[in-house]
Design an enzyme around this catalytic site. Structure first.
Site, PDB file in Angstrom:
ATOM      1  CB  CYS A 173     -30.785  25.909   7.216  1.00 44.78           C
ATOM      2  SG  CYS A 173     -32.167  25.814   6.046  1.00 44.78           S
ATOM      3  CG  HIS A 313     -25.136  23.281   5.183  1.00 48.04           C
ATOM      4  ND1 HIS A 313     -26.081  23.289   6.181  1.00 48.04           N
ATOM      5  CD2 HIS A 313     -25.754  23.780   4.085  1.00 48.04           C
ATOM      6  CE1 HIS A 313     -27.227  23.775   5.705  1.00 48.04           C
ATOM      7  NE2 HIS A 313     -27.050  24.075   4.442  1.00 48.04           N
ATOM      8  CD  GLU A 324     -20.318  22.586   3.884  1.00 49.21           C
ATOM      9  OE1 GLU A 324     -20.389  22.143   5.023  1.00 49.21           O
ATOM     10  OE2 GLU A 324     -21.153  22.340   2.984  1.00 49.21           O
ATOM     11  CE  LYS A 345     -28.274  19.958   5.268  1.00 45.11           C
ATOM     12  NZ  LYS A 345     -27.052  20.055   6.097  1.00 45.11           N
ATOM     13  CG  HIS A 350     -31.657  20.913   4.098  1.00 42.15           C
ATOM     14  ND1 HIS A 350     -31.774  21.223   5.434  1.00 42.15           N
ATOM     15  CD2 HIS A 350     -31.049  21.988   3.505  1.00 42.15           C
ATOM     16  CE1 HIS A 350     -31.273  22.419   5.646  1.00 42.15           C
ATOM     17  NE2 HIS A 350     -30.825  22.900   4.490  1.00 42.15           N
ATOM     18  CG  PHE A 409     -32.498  30.418   2.770  1.00 38.43           C
ATOM     19  CD1 PHE A 409     -31.402  29.921   2.081  1.00 38.43           C
ATOM     20  CD2 PHE A 409     -33.758  30.100   2.298  1.00 38.43           C
ATOM     21  CE1 PHE A 409     -31.552  29.142   0.954  1.00 38.43           C
ATOM     22  CE2 PHE A 409     -33.928  29.312   1.161  1.00 38.43           C
ATOM     23  CZ  PHE A 409     -32.832  28.829   0.486  1.00 38.43           C
TER      24      PHE A 409
END
Length: 426
Positions: A173, A313, A324, A345, A350, A409
């Site tokens: 990502c 994010h 975050e 998002k 996403h 990830f």
């Protein structure tokens, strides 16, 4: 390192976007600034068997977007998105008639590659999964291309007439940030003067939905898909899948100035770190993301107090949004409380490897228009996410420095800083 090598600097001179809610940069920006959401019930296949049945799909007509029947048959949806976005970016920049092909390159980021075509072709050659011994003769003649994401970069290189560095970056990502960073490095190192770079993913397919269902990362809020993605909200319960592409023309500054190109922004700094902790887990203190932000600002020669906007994010998972928030406080200090931060998002889902490129486009456009896009669906802020996450409504706000961050990830944490082009003084 200062971010300048022998005086070379890198600027954005073209933008192309394919995103949920509209094809084209203008349509994309209109959606974001209106605070509209593009999340809906999955329509491209029967998702009734899955826990999460919500996604942000692109309403994409490849013929209307200028693709031929041969290209539609040959290219996976991911490549189709990338090609349409690249064409817009190249047209926007006007660079095609003013560049040396040997000094022009292509870099594409993707997390999942040609997922939809691979999913479809496996179903065909395995007789809908009933046969372990597959009948390869029934597969598409382009099946090999679907296995090799570099085929997408090769197609874009052909489109751009690029005979310089060409390749793929796949870091999950964070791919959209990491591929831009790599492309900028190639220009700063003198390997190219022009890079066509960005990311694309079209992974709304049964295999992808099943994988995220298994780890409960996606939202099960199927009854209200338009408000399913709720970053930084107390009621958040996972992200909504998305798809799309954003491609940029990046140029060495003197090359862009010689041809009188419009400059959207400068890529001032970037950095990446890994938490070496968990494939999917995040430390609550956000230490690695904070370090990526600090390194990015150091490379850009920027003080944290100069950051005007952060594109988060903001995945709407419980752990990410807390992680975050902690990272922003650790890296920006007290300025974190004064800085507008938002997650798009909430509106476009996403899109995995593509999302960071789409978020970078949002940052460039925020600089261009002096508007910060909102975080949609943020009605009940989480008390532990206590920063200014720009709820619901876009905000007029001059943005000279925009920071975009990403978490992926594998423990990847990346950040990139973009600055308003000021005619030479930064």
């Amino acid at each position: 390192m200062s971010g300048l090598r022998d005086g070379r600097r890198v600027v954005v001179t073209g933008i192309g976007v394919v995103a949920p809610g509209g094809v084209g940069t203008k349509q994309y920006w209109d959606l974001l600034t209106a605070g509209r959401t593009a999340t809906r019930s999955i329509s491209t296949f029967d998702a009734s068997q899955f826990r999460s049945r919500v996604a942000a799909e692109v309403d994409f007509d490849p013929v209307a977007s200028g693709l031929s029947q041969r290209q539609i048959r040959q290219w996976d949806r991911t490549t189709q998105f990338a090609m349409v976005a690249a064409r817009e970016a190249l047209d926007d920049s006007g660079v095609l008639g003013a560049r040396d092909p040997l000094r022009t390159g292509v870099m594409v980021g993707t997390a999942c590659g040609m997922t939809i075509s691979l999913d479809r072709e496996y179903a065909i050659v395995s007789d809908e999964g009933r046969s372990w011994l597959v009948e390869e003769a029934h597969g598409s003649p382009y099946l090999y291309d679907y296995f090799v994401p570099s085929s997408m970069a090769a197609e874009l290189a052909h489109e751009a007439g690029a005979q310089g560095p060409v390749g793929v970056v796949s870091t999950g990502c964070t791919s959209g940030v990491d591929v831009i960073s790599h492309a900028v490095d190639l220009i700063l190192d003198g390997e190219a003067d022009v890079m066509v770079a960005g990311a694309s993913d079209a992974a709304i397919s049964p295999i992808t939905v099943a994988c995220f269902d298994a780890i409960k990362a996606t939202t099960p809020r199927n009854d209200t898909p338009e408000s399913a993605s709720r970053p930084f909200d107390r009621t958040r319960n996972g992200f909504a899948l998305g798809e799309g592409s954003a491609i940029f023309v990046l140029e060495e500054l003197s090359h862009a100035r010689r041809r009188g190109a419009k400059v959207y922004a400068e890529v001032a700094g970037y950095a990446s770190r890994c938490n070496a902790y968990s494939m999917t887990g995040l430390r609550a203190d956000g230490r690695e993301l904070a370090e990526a932000i600090r390194a990015t600002l150091d490379r850009a020669r920027l003080d944290p107090s100069q950051v005007d906007y952060v594109n988060a994010h903001g995945s709407a998972t419980k752990q990410n949004d807390l992680h975050e928030t902690a990272a922003f406080k650790a890296s920006l200090g007290h300025h974190a409380y004064r800085t507008p931060i938002s997650s798009i998002k909430s509106m476009i889902g996403h899109s995995l490897g593509a999302i960071c490129a789409l978020e970078m486009a949002a940052c460039v456009l925020a600089i261009e228009h002096s508007v910060v896009p909102p975080t949609a669906n943020l009605h009940e802020p989480d008390p532990d996410c206590d920063l200014d996450y720009v709820p619901l409504v876009a905000r007029d706000h001059r943005v000279d420095v925009a920071l975009s961050v990403a978490s992926g990830f594998g423990g990847f944490q990346s950040a990139i800083a973009l600055t308003r082009w000021d005619g030479g003084q930064r």
